[in-house]
Scaffold this motif. Structure first.
Motif, mmCIF file in Angstrom:
data_model
loop_
_atom_site.group_PDB
_atom_site.id
_atom_site.type_symbol
_atom_site.label_atom_id
_atom_site.label_comp_id
_atom_site.label_asym_id
_atom_site.label_seq_id
_atom_site.Cartn_x
_atom_site.Cartn_y
_atom_site.Cartn_z
ATOM 1 N N ASN A 271 0.834 -1.209 0.000
ATOM 2 C CA ASN A 271 0.000 0.000 0.000
ATOM 3 C C ASN A 271 0.864 1.252 0.000
ATOM 4 O OD1 ASN A 271 -2.378 -1.358 -0.061
ATOM 5 N ND2 ASN A 271 -2.882 -1.089 2.104
ATOM 6 N N LYS A 274 1.912 1.673 -3.468
ATOM 7 C CA LYS A 274 0.775 1.899 -4.367
ATOM 8 C C LYS A 274 0.201 3.312 -4.239
ATOM 9 C CE LYS A 274 -2.909 -0.796 -3.865
ATOM 10 N NZ LYS A 274 -3.734 -2.006 -3.633
ATOM 11 N N TYR A 275 0.151 3.804 -3.003
ATOM 12 C CA TYR A 275 -0.473 5.103 -2.777
ATOM 13 C C TYR A 275 0.549 6.227 -2.636
ATOM 14 C CZ TYR A 275 -4.491 2.118 -2.413
ATOM 15 O OH TYR A 275 -5.460 1.186 -2.706
ATOM 16 N N ASP A 299 4.893 6.227 4.774
ATOM 17 C CA ASP A 299 5.117 6.622 3.378
ATOM 18 C C ASP A 299 4.939 8.125 3.223
ATOM 19 O OD1 ASP A 299 2.362 7.382 2.478
ATOM 20 O OD2 ASP A 299 1.930 5.273 2.946
ATOM 21 N N ILE A 304 -4.584 10.021 3.440
ATOM 22 C CA ILE A 304 -5.980 9.580 3.490
ATOM 23 C C ILE A 304 -6.841 10.712 4.047
ATOM 24 C CG2 ILE A 304 -7.552 7.861 4.531
ATOM 25 C CD1 ILE A 304 -4.869 6.152 4.859
ATOM 26 N N ILE A 312 -11.220 2.724 6.486
ATOM 27 C CA ILE A 312 -10.322 1.992 5.581
ATOM 28 C C ILE A 312 -10.049 0.559 6.023
ATOM 29 C CG2 ILE A 312 -9.180 3.977 4.512
ATOM 30 C CD1 ILE A 312 -6.899 3.502 6.492
ATOM 31 N N PHE A 317 -13.737 -1.448 1.487
ATOM 32 C CA PHE A 317 -13.716 0.019 1.460
ATOM 33 C C PHE A 317 -12.457 0.526 0.783
ATOM 34 C CE2 PHE A 317 -12.889 4.284 2.809
ATOM 35 C CZ PHE A 317 -14.130 4.874 2.726
ATOM 36 N N ARG A 318 -12.625 1.473 -0.140
ATOM 37 C CA ARG A 318 -11.481 2.074 -0.804
ATOM 38 C C ARG A 318 -11.642 3.589 -0.744
ATOM 39 N NH1 ARG A 318 -9.584 0.819 -5.923
ATOM 40 N NH2 ARG A 318 -7.587 0.788 -4.876
ATOM 41 N N ALA A 319 -10.664 4.271 -0.114
ATOM 42 C CA ALA A 319 -10.782 5.718 0.054
ATOM 43 C C ALA A 319 -10.426 6.442 -1.239
ATOM 44 C CB ALA A 319 -9.873 6.192 1.187
ATOM 45 N N ASN A 320 -9.506 5.862 -2.002
ATOM 46 C CA ASN A 320 -9.048 6.560 -3.212
ATOM 47 C C ASN A 320 -9.414 5.745 -4.442
ATOM 48 O OD1 ASN A 320 -6.641 6.167 -1.042
ATOM 49 N ND2 ASN A 320 -7.026 8.325 -1.448
ATOM 50 N N GLY A 327 -7.211 -2.344 -6.678
ATOM 51 C CA GLY A 327 -7.270 -3.105 -5.432
ATOM 52 C C GLY A 327 -8.694 -3.514 -5.129
ATOM 53 N N LEU A 328 -8.822 -4.436 -4.190
ATOM 54 C CA LEU A 328 -10.149 -4.953 -3.846
ATOM 55 C C LEU A 328 -10.658 -4.377 -2.529
ATOM 56 C CD1 LEU A 328 -9.478 -8.730 -4.672
ATOM 57 C CD2 LEU A 328 -10.741 -7.098 -6.070
ATOM 58 N N GLY A 329 -9.814 -3.607 -1.846
ATOM 59 C CA GLY A 329 -10.236 -3.062 -0.554
ATOM 60 C C GLY A 329 -10.303 -4.143 0.517
ATOM 61 N N GLY A 331 -7.088 -5.797 1.799
ATOM 62 C CA GLY A 331 -5.815 -5.975 2.497
ATOM 63 C C GLY A 331 -5.852 -5.499 3.941
ATOM 64 N N LEU A 332 -6.369 -4.297 4.172
ATOM 65 C CA LEU A 332 -6.366 -3.756 5.544
ATOM 66 C C LEU A 332 -7.364 -4.495 6.423
ATOM 67 C CD1 LEU A 332 -5.994 0.112 5.023
ATOM 68 C CD2 LEU A 332 -4.279 -1.529 5.807
ATOM 69 N N PHE A 358 1.191 3.681 8.987
ATOM 70 C CA PHE A 358 0.398 2.562 9.492
ATOM 71 C C PHE A 358 1.233 1.869 10.552
ATOM 72 C CE2 PHE A 358 -1.957 3.355 5.705
ATOM 73 C CZ PHE A 358 -3.241 2.917 5.977
HETATM 74 P P1 ADP Z 1 -6.804 -1.797 -1.539
HETATM 75 O O1 ADP Z 1 -5.442 -1.190 -1.453
HETATM 76 O O2 ADP Z 1 -6.829 -3.079 -2.268
HETATM 77 O O3 ADP Z 1 -7.833 -0.846 -2.005
HETATM 78 P P2 ADP Z 1 -6.693 -1.994 1.394
HETATM 79 O O4 ADP Z 1 -7.645 -2.651 2.315
HETATM 80 O O5 ADP Z 1 -5.271 -2.394 1.467
HETATM 81 O O6 ADP Z 1 -7.291 -2.221 -0.065
HETATM 82 O O7 ADP Z 1 -6.787 -0.431 1.641
HETATM 83 C C1 ADP Z 1 -8.074 0.178 1.749
HETATM 84 C C2 ADP Z 1 -7.997 1.626 1.302
HETATM 85 O O8 ADP Z 1 -7.207 2.379 2.229
HETATM 86 C C3 ADP Z 1 -7.310 1.816 -0.028
HETATM 87 O O9 ADP Z 1 -8.224 1.667 -1.107
HETATM 88 C C4 ADP Z 1 -6.799 3.248 0.083
HETATM 89 O O10 ADP Z 1 -7.828 4.143 -0.245
HETATM 90 C C5 ADP Z 1 -6.482 3.403 1.560
HETATM 91 N N1 ADP Z 1 -5.051 3.213 1.860
HETATM 92 C C6 ADP Z 1 -4.453 2.116 2.328
HETATM 93 N N2 ADP Z 1 -3.143 2.308 2.513
HETATM 94 C C7 ADP Z 1 -2.888 3.575 2.161
HETATM 95 C C8 ADP Z 1 -1.708 4.399 2.120
HETATM 96 N N3 ADP Z 1 -0.518 3.940 2.524
HETATM 97 N N4 ADP Z 1 -1.849 5.668 1.681
HETATM 98 C C9 ADP Z 1 -3.045 6.149 1.287
HETATM 99 N N5 ADP Z 1 -4.193 5.429 1.295
HETATM 100 C C10 ADP Z 1 -4.115 4.165 1.727
#
Ligand code: ADP
Length: 366
Positions: A271, A274-275, A299, A304, A312, A317-320, A327-329, A331-332, A358
């Motif tokens: 993540n 990726k972000y 990072d 967020i 999140i 749930f996906r914030a972005n 992504g599938l939302g 991992g977290l 995190f």
């Molecule tokens: P995914 O990355 O597959 O969408 P996650 O469950 O890992 O699913 O993360 C959920 C959401 O949290 C992401 O869609 C993103 O919006 C936000 N997020 C997670 N990690 C970060 C990060 N390091 N920086 C910014 N946003 C993050």
């Protein structure tokens, strides 16, 4: 004198009018409205109560409220009366009540004390709302969710087999390929297959978590090798990023399923990359404090929005979601579940446009 009795007359007529209006409101209510004494004797019964429970007013006035309470819930009345005697309201208490023909109906009860002019509590008014439809809808949602999770599990299994075979052939071809364009292509194909494997793994994990079947193999293990392994895996996937490690003097021993803690590390690091479309630095810090080992992944990416910080860790749930990062939302959500099962905590601090940290904590043995 004449004037006084005339005005008393008007007051009296007003009061009667008001009373008639209140009675009409009570009778046209969709909710059952019942009043009872502190001893539980029914003193009033509206039209909705008749429809809901099947008893006419004449059948219930003067009888005990326990008439409506199923056998195994009779103790609820004492609890309700105890609250009422203290002057307290009982709000939205979801329970079951019994109709005249013996059916059980789910209802939401709100019970308030009735006070006399001098403030003493003389009884209780009870509003009962039939929540059968709501309960049915919730049950339907629960069933659909269970079917969806089951489908995700089956789809995950079906996808995993061919992907594993493809990966095997790609690895064989890579071993035989000369260095050059073909080897480059094979390398790229393998990376994508590994990514696909991780996505399938997440789907399978989620369906196992939902079914309470995610297995943990807890043993005493050293934390730093797990952190380093996770970092190495992500370094190989993203060689262009630099991951700084800040480690404590000792190597904390934890009781954990090492593979799962590594999975959390890889997820947080993935993540972080990726972000962070415009940054290449990531900081991983391990420290111990107050009986806990704490690992953080920092990072310098997009961050967020504050309104999403709580969500999140929720499933899907996906914030972005508009960002180019796919992504599938999941991992977290999976990470949170893993850390929770290790009796630890997971959290985040973030500033939009500046980056995120995190962290997760794991208890150290006493
Ligand atoms: P995914 O990355 O597959 O969408 P996650 O469950 O890992 O699913 O993360 C959920 C959401 O949290 C992401 O869609 C993103 O919006 C936000 N997020 C997670 N990690 C970060 C990060 N390091 N920086 C910014 N946003 C993050």
């Amino acid at each position: 004198m004449v004037t006084e009795s005339w005005s008393e007359d008007i007051d009296y007529r007003d009061a009667i009018k008001k009373q008639a209006m209140l009675a009409a409101i009570i009778d046209s209510s969709e909710d059952a409205i019942i009043s009872k004494t502190l001893e539980g004797i029914i003193t009033s019964w509206n039209e909705a109560a008749r429809r809901m429970f099947g008893y006419d007013e004449a059948e219930v006035i003067g009888r005990h409220i326990s008439l409506l309470i199923p056998h195994d819930r009779q103790q609820e009345e004492q609890m309700i009366i105890d609250s009422i005697r203290k002057g307290l309201k009982v709000q939205h208490f979801e329970t079951l009540r019994q109709t005249k023909d013996g059916r059980l109906i789910p209802i939401s009860l709100t019970i308030s004390p009735i006070k006399a002019g001098d403030g003493t509590i003389i009884g209780a008014s009870k509003i009962a709302r039939d929540i059968s439809e709501q309960v049915k809808a919730q049950e339907e949602i629960r069933m659909l969710n269970a079917r969806k999770d089951e489908f995700i599990g089956i789809a995950g299994h079906e996808l995993r087999t061919p992907v594993t075979t493809i990966k095997g052939y790609l690895q064989l071809m890579e071993a035989q390929a000369e260095n050059g364009v073909a080897s480059d292509f094979l390398d790229k194909a393998l990376r994508q297959v590994n990514k696909l494997n991780r996505l399938i793994g997440d789907l399978l994990d989620v369906s196992k978590i939902q079914a309470g079947k995610l297995q943990y193999n807890m043993i005493a293990c050293r934390l730093l090798p797990l952190v380093r392994e996770g970092v190495e895996t992500v370094r190989q996937i993203y060689p262009g990023h630099s991951i700084d490690l800040i480690l404590p003097a000792g190597d904390p021993v934890i009781t954990a399923d090492g593979a799962k803690i590594e999975q959390v590390m890889i997820n947080l690091l993935n993540n972080a990359v990726k972000y962070s479309p415009d940054a290449t630095r990531i900081e991983v810090k391990v420290k111990t404090s107050e009986g806990q080992a704490i690992v953080s992944v920092k990072d310098f990416g997009i961050g967020i929005p504050p309104q999403h910080l709580e969500d999140i860790f929720n499933r899907y749930f996906r914030a972005n979601s508009d960002s180019s990062a796919g992504g599938l939302g999941l991992g977290l959500y999976i990470s949170k579940e893993i850390i929770r099962r290790h009796s630890g905590d997971i959290g985040v601090e973030s500033k939009e446009g500046e980056g995120s940290v995190f962290y997760f904590s794991l208890p150290l043995p006493e």
